[in-house]
Design a protein around this motif. Structure first.
Motif, PDB file in Angstrom:
ATOM      1  N   GLY A 133      19.305  86.384  70.825  1.00  0.00           N
ATOM      2  CA  GLY A 133      18.959  85.143  70.561  1.00  0.00           C
ATOM      3  C   GLY A 133      18.402  84.500  71.551  1.00  0.00           C
ATOM      4  N   MET A 134      19.101  84.775  72.861  1.00  0.00           N
ATOM      5  CA  MET A 134      18.757  84.143  74.066  1.00  0.00           C
ATOM      6  C   MET A 134      17.428  84.708  74.521  1.00  0.00           C
ATOM      7  SD  MET A 134      22.179  83.195  76.090  1.00  0.00           S
ATOM      8  CE  MET A 134      22.956  84.618  75.706  1.00  0.00           C
ATOM      9  N   ARG A 135      17.142  85.868  74.162  1.00  0.00           N
ATOM     10  CA  ARG A 135      15.972  86.591  74.774  1.00  0.00           C
ATOM     11  C   ARG A 135      14.703  86.023  73.906  1.00  0.00           C
ATOM     12  NH1 ARG A 135      19.166  91.230  75.508  1.00  0.00           N
ATOM     13  NH2 ARG A 135      18.577  91.899  73.467  1.00  0.00           N
ATOM     14  N   TYR A 136      14.896  86.114  72.693  1.00  0.00           N
ATOM     15  CA  TYR A 136      13.806  85.504  71.787  1.00  0.00           C
ATOM     16  C   TYR A 136      13.415  83.973  72.344  1.00  0.00           C
ATOM     17  CZ  TYR A 136      14.199  89.068  68.267  1.00  0.00           C
ATOM     18  OH  TYR A 136      14.030  90.271  67.761  1.00  0.00           O
ATOM     19  N   LEU A 137      14.468  83.253  72.890  1.00  0.00           N
ATOM     20  CA  LEU A 137      14.248  81.931  73.215  1.00  0.00           C
ATOM     21  C   LEU A 137      13.437  82.043  74.519  1.00  0.00           C
ATOM     22  CD1 LEU A 137      14.637  78.973  73.183  1.00  0.00           C
ATOM     23  CD2 LEU A 137      16.624  79.171  74.310  1.00  0.00           C
ATOM     24  N   GLY A 138      13.660  83.048  75.488  1.00  0.00           N
ATOM     25  CA  GLY A 138      12.964  82.982  76.649  1.00  0.00           C
ATOM     26  C   GLY A 138      11.646  83.640  76.282  1.00  0.00           C
ATOM     27  N   GLN A 139      11.463  84.501  75.422  1.00  0.00           N
ATOM     28  CA  GLN A 139      10.306  85.040  75.283  1.00  0.00           C
ATOM     29  C   GLN A 139       9.118  84.120  74.752  1.00  0.00           C
ATOM     30  OE1 GLN A 139      10.614  88.259  72.545  1.00  0.00           O
ATOM     31  NE2 GLN A 139      11.716  89.356  74.047  1.00  0.00           N
ATOM     32  N   GLY A 140       9.733  83.133  73.954  1.00  0.00           N
ATOM     33  CA  GLY A 140       8.875  82.072  73.220  1.00  0.00           C
ATOM     34  C   GLY A 140       8.550  81.164  74.531  1.00  0.00           C
ATOM     35  N   PHE A 173      28.570  71.867  68.937  1.00  0.00           N
ATOM     36  CA  PHE A 173      27.314  72.502  69.523  1.00  0.00           C
ATOM     37  C   PHE A 173      27.082  73.832  68.537  1.00  0.00           C
ATOM     38  CE2 PHE A 173      28.804  70.400  73.354  1.00  0.00           C
ATOM     39  CZ  PHE A 173      27.512  69.779  73.612  1.00  0.00           C
ATOM     40  N   ALA A 174      28.391  74.431  68.273  1.00  0.00           N
ATOM     41  CA  ALA A 174      27.832  75.627  67.541  1.00  0.00           C
ATOM     42  C   ALA A 174      27.120  75.426  66.225  1.00  0.00           C
ATOM     43  CB  ALA A 174      29.023  76.652  67.107  1.00  0.00           C
ATOM     44  N   VAL A 175      27.652  74.411  65.329  1.00  0.00           N
ATOM     45  CA  VAL A 175      26.857  73.871  64.088  1.00  0.00           C
ATOM     46  C   VAL A 175      25.696  73.419  64.304  1.00  0.00           C
ATOM     47  CG1 VAL A 175      27.073  72.237  62.280  1.00  0.00           C
ATOM     48  CG2 VAL A 175      29.447  73.588  62.971  1.00  0.00           C
ATOM     49  N   SER A 176      25.627  72.670  65.284  1.00  0.00           N
ATOM     50  CA  SER A 176      24.067  72.171  65.572  1.00  0.00           C
ATOM     51  C   SER A 176      23.193  73.307  66.138  1.00  0.00           C
ATOM     52  CB  SER A 176      24.189  70.943  66.736  1.00  0.00           C
ATOM     53  OG  SER A 176      25.193  70.079  66.173  1.00  0.00           O
ATOM     54  N   GLY A 177      23.508  74.225  66.706  1.00  0.00           N
ATOM     55  CA  GLY A 177      22.982  75.372  67.008  1.00  0.00           C
ATOM     56  C   GLY A 177      22.173  75.957  65.985  1.00  0.00           C
ATOM     57  N   LEU A 206      19.491  75.906  73.140  1.00  0.00           N
ATOM     58  CA  LEU A 206      18.462  74.529  72.822  1.00  0.00           C
ATOM     59  C   LEU A 206      19.088  73.278  72.533  1.00  0.00           C
ATOM     60  CD1 LEU A 206      15.652  76.118  70.681  1.00  0.00           C
ATOM     61  CD2 LEU A 206      15.533  75.292  72.804  1.00  0.00           C
ATOM     62  N   VAL A 207      20.300  73.281  71.962  1.00  0.00           N
ATOM     63  CA  VAL A 207      21.099  72.126  71.639  1.00  0.00           C
ATOM     64  C   VAL A 207      21.228  71.344  73.018  1.00  0.00           C
ATOM     65  CG1 VAL A 207      23.086  71.243  70.891  1.00  0.00           C
ATOM     66  CG2 VAL A 207      21.911  72.717  69.627  1.00  0.00           C
ATOM     67  N   LEU A 208      21.986  72.479  73.852  1.00  0.00           N
ATOM     68  CA  LEU A 208      22.280  71.841  75.217  1.00  0.00           C
ATOM     69  C   LEU A 208      21.412  71.289  76.002  1.00  0.00           C
ATOM     70  CD1 LEU A 208      25.101  74.642  76.407  1.00  0.00           C
ATOM     71  CD2 LEU A 208      25.526  72.411  75.371  1.00  0.00           C
ATOM     72  N   VAL A 247      13.418  67.139  78.473  1.00  0.00           N
ATOM     73  CA  VAL A 247      13.369  68.675  78.482  1.00  0.00           C
ATOM     74  C   VAL A 247      13.329  69.090  76.909  1.00  0.00           C
ATOM     75  CG1 VAL A 247      15.043  70.478  78.498  1.00  0.00           C
ATOM     76  CG2 VAL A 247      14.885  68.896  80.389  1.00  0.00           C
ATOM     77  N   ALA A 248      13.608  68.352  75.977  1.00  0.00           N
ATOM     78  CA  ALA A 248      13.193  68.687  74.365  1.00  0.00           C
ATOM     79  C   ALA A 248      11.711  68.794  74.209  1.00  0.00           C
ATOM     80  CB  ALA A 248      13.948  67.400  73.631  1.00  0.00           C
ATOM     81  N   VAL A 249      11.052  67.680  74.884  1.00  0.00           N
ATOM     82  CA  VAL A 249       9.707  67.457  74.473  1.00  0.00           C
ATOM     83  C   VAL A 249       8.838  68.884  75.151  1.00  0.00           C
ATOM     84  CG1 VAL A 249       7.676  66.447  75.126  1.00  0.00           C
ATOM     85  CG2 VAL A 249       9.545  65.291  74.529  1.00  0.00           C
ATOM     86  N   LEU A 250       9.457  69.405  76.460  1.00  0.00           N
ATOM     87  CA  LEU A 250       8.950  70.436  77.213  1.00  0.00           C
ATOM     88  C   LEU A 250       9.032  71.810  76.603  1.00  0.00           C
ATOM     89  CD1 LEU A 250       9.447  69.314  80.712  1.00  0.00           C
ATOM     90  CD2 LEU A 250       7.228  69.325  79.551  1.00  0.00           C
ATOM     91  N   LEU A 251      10.399  71.864  76.023  1.00  0.00           N
ATOM     92  CA  LEU A 251      10.489  73.078  75.202  1.00  0.00           C
ATOM     93  C   LEU A 251      10.383  73.509  73.903  1.00  0.00           C
ATOM     94  CD1 LEU A 251      14.274  73.719  76.837  1.00  0.00           C
ATOM     95  CD2 LEU A 251      12.245  74.630  77.488  1.00  0.00           C
TER      96      LEU A 251
END
Length: 290
Positions: A7-14, A170-174, A214-216, A223-227
């Motif tokens: 999951g973290m790798r997909y985030l980094g790839q995006g 955080f887990a629920v929000s994620g 992403l939640v964090l 950061v929310a805008v940039l990501l």
């Protein structure tokens, strides 16, 4: 741990994909920026009125001896603002996706094109897609409320409210943030919202690995805008492999975007997800907003 890492790798790839395709990065910033201004105003108002809301909600503490009324209302205020902030993190994505529906749909399609193509999506007008997106987002938010309301109440429990509850929040929000972001690519595949949630429940660790960081990060407004553009791109990559049944910790997240970004050649994917044939047709015939 493998799914979490995937999951973290997909985030980094995006994020890497949009950085290698700068025009699309800028293209995806505008809806998130508009949404940030709206949410900044709402959170400022909440912060200004939180003390009054705490006093209104706890009239029974008026006759308590000091310092107990102040401690109770201070805790209530902190929890109220924390709940508002966590709610804003999730609904920020829903509203940004609604505001930027044409932007993010075009971005997601471009990501799929760079990875070897994907489904063209159902042929329907923009207003209908917006209506479906709104209703699906409300469905997801109601599901989230089933978890967040009890967590808010448990936040008043000593020790547990300051340790276990924030982590669970955080887990629920994620999880639900991932559900919102993957909706762009899954809606194009005409997968109904209940089926989307089922797919993610079967791969909870994958959804959490993508959504919790992403939640964090989204707790910092700019950061929310940039990501946001990269989050949509990463969610599209996740959907391609998840829908093909290949998103695993051993190699599902090692597609072309991680190595070649938008300039990579076609990446082989099976053309359609493994959910039952007729799911999309059933979605059109069952009573759901359309």
């Amino acid at each position: 741990m493998g799914d979490l890492a995937s999951g973290m790798r997909y985030l980094g790839q995006g994020q890497r994909w949009v950085l290698r395709n700068g025009r699309w990065f800028g293209f995806g910033l505008l809806p998130a920026l508009i949404t940030l201004v709206l949410y900044g105003a709402a959170l400022t108002a909440l912060g200004f009125w939180a003390d009054d809301l705490a006093a209104w909600a706890t009239p029974f503490a008026d006759d308590w001896e000091s310092p107990w009324p102040g401690l109770l209302r201070g805790t209530f205020t902190a929890l109220l603002f924390a709940a508002g902030l966590l709610l804003a993190v999730l609904t920020f994505t829903a509203v940004a996706l609604l505001v930027g529906e044409p932007f993010y749909e075009a971005l997601s399609e471009k990501v799929e094109e760079s990875e070897g193509g994907g489904p063209g999506g159902p042929d329907r007008p923009l207003w209908r897609d917006l209506w479906i997106s709104l209703c699906d987002s409300l469905h997801v938010l109601l599901r989230m409320a089933v978890f967040t309301v009890p967590l808010f109440v448990l936040g008043f429990v000593p020790v547990v409210g300051q340790t276990v509850v924030p982590a669970a929040g955080f887990a629920v929000s994620g999880f639900f943030l991932t559900a919102e972001l993957t909706s762009v690519a899954l809606q194009r595949r005409d997968v109904p919202v209940r089926e989307r949630l089922r797919m993610l429940r079967e791969r909870k660790a994958l959804a959490l690995g993508f959504g919790v960081p992403l939640v964090l990060a989204f707790l910092v407004p700019l950061v929310a805008v940039l990501l946001m553009p990269g989050a949509v791109a990463g969610a599209t990559l996740l959907v391609r492999d998840l829908a093909d049944g290949r998103a695993d910790g051993d190699g599902g997240a090692t597609g072309g975007a991680g190595e070649g970004g938008g300039d990579a050649g076609p990446h082989p994917h099976r053309p359609h997800p493994p959910y039952p044939q007729g799911t999309a047709e059933a979605a059109r015939t069952t009573p759901r907003p359309s």
